[in-house]
Scaffold this motif. Structure first.
Motif, short mmCIF file in Angstrom:
data_model
loop_
_atom_site.label_atom_id
_atom_site.label_comp_id
_atom_site.label_asym_id
_atom_site.label_seq_id
_atom_site.Cartn_x
_atom_site.Cartn_y
_atom_site.Cartn_z
N MET A 25 35.14 76.95 26.47
CA MET A 25 34.74 76.03 27.53
C MET A 25 34.14 74.82 26.82
SD MET A 25 32.81 74.57 30.02
CE MET A 25 31.15 75.18 29.87
N LEU A 26 34.86 73.71 26.87
CA LEU A 26 34.49 72.50 26.14
C LEU A 26 34.39 71.33 27.10
CD1 LEU A 26 37.16 72.81 23.29
CD2 LEU A 26 34.79 73.60 23.18
N VAL A 27 33.36 70.52 26.94
CA VAL A 27 33.22 69.27 27.70
C VAL A 27 32.90 68.16 26.70
CG1 VAL A 27 31.96 68.02 29.50
CG2 VAL A 27 32.47 70.46 29.80
N HIS A 28 33.65 67.08 26.78
CA HIS A 28 33.45 65.94 25.88
C HIS A 28 32.03 65.41 26.05
CE1 HIS A 28 34.09 62.11 23.88
NE2 HIS A 28 35.26 62.58 23.44
N ARG A 29 31.42 64.98 24.95
CA ARG A 29 30.04 64.49 25.02
C ARG A 29 29.88 63.32 25.98
NH1 ARG A 29 28.68 63.76 18.78
NH2 ARG A 29 30.91 63.30 18.81
N ILE A 89 37.59 68.17 18.49
CA ILE A 89 36.94 67.46 17.37
C ILE A 89 35.60 66.88 17.82
CG2 ILE A 89 37.12 65.43 15.87
CD1 ILE A 89 40.18 66.10 15.72
N ASP A 90 35.56 66.28 19.01
CA ASP A 90 34.31 65.73 19.53
C ASP A 90 33.24 66.82 19.66
OD1 ASP A 90 32.70 63.57 21.05
OD2 ASP A 90 32.74 65.28 22.44
N CYS A 91 33.62 67.97 20.18
CA CYS A 91 32.65 69.06 20.35
C CYS A 91 32.14 69.57 19.00
CB CYS A 91 33.26 70.18 21.18
SG CYS A 91 33.51 69.72 22.91
#
Length: 180
Positions: A101-105, A31-33
């Protein structure tokens, strides 16, 4: 893990199953991404229910041996993830696909994306894969992949939509693990 500060190097783990807390953390990350504008297959607003359903499906793929799920954790929990899709057509048993490939902000610019990619590459080698492919709509991710040895194949304009509906190009990359 309790003695880590939020700026310590994250721990990268391969998950063999996804529990309820991890499912919630992964849903929050997704959701953040999406809220941050990442084109990762979902439109804004992404509801918690849809995000959780996505991760339940991923967890089923992990349980079935169709994919590997790696997470990056810091003192606050899961801050990044990447998947290695193992299930490929029968004429492509040597190939894997790197996905989501996801990284939280809150955790970007700390090398987490590179750590996750290196871990995915190592996992692919351990699984006997000799070729990896991926696609991205993110200029930042393109720079990461190029910097870490991936070969850019090309871009397709208007391939996907950004979360708020604007068309975007998607760029394809590969990594030859046999030659690396």
């Amino acid at each position: 893990m309790s003695d880590m500060t939020k700026f310590d190097a994250p721990r990268i783990r391969l998950l063999s199953a996804v529990d309820d807390d991890q499912l919630q953390a992964l849903a929050d990350l997704l959701i953040d991404c999406v809220e941050g504008g990442a084109s990762v297959s979902f439109m804004h607003p992404l509801t918690p229910e849809r995000a959780q359903a996505f991760w339940r499906n991923v967890a089923a793929g992990v349980a079935a041996g169709e994919r590997d799920l790696l997470v990056a954790e810091d003192a606050e929990g899961i801050v990044g993830t990447v998947q290695l899709v193992l299930a490929q057509p029968e004429n492509q048993p040597h190939r894997g696909e790197v996905s989501k490939m996801l990284v939280h902000r809150r955790a970007r610019r700390r090398g987490i994306g590179e750590l996750l990619m290196r871990a995915a590459e190592q996992q692919a080698r351990e699984r006997g894969k000799t070729l990896l492919v991926l696609d991205t709509s993110s200029p930042e991710a393109e720079r990461l992949y190029a910097r870490t040895g991936w070969t850019r194949v090309g871009s397709v304009p208007g391939f996907a939509l950004l979360p708020r509906g604007e068309p975007c190009a998607t760029t394809f990359f590969y990594l030859d693990l046999a030659g690396a």
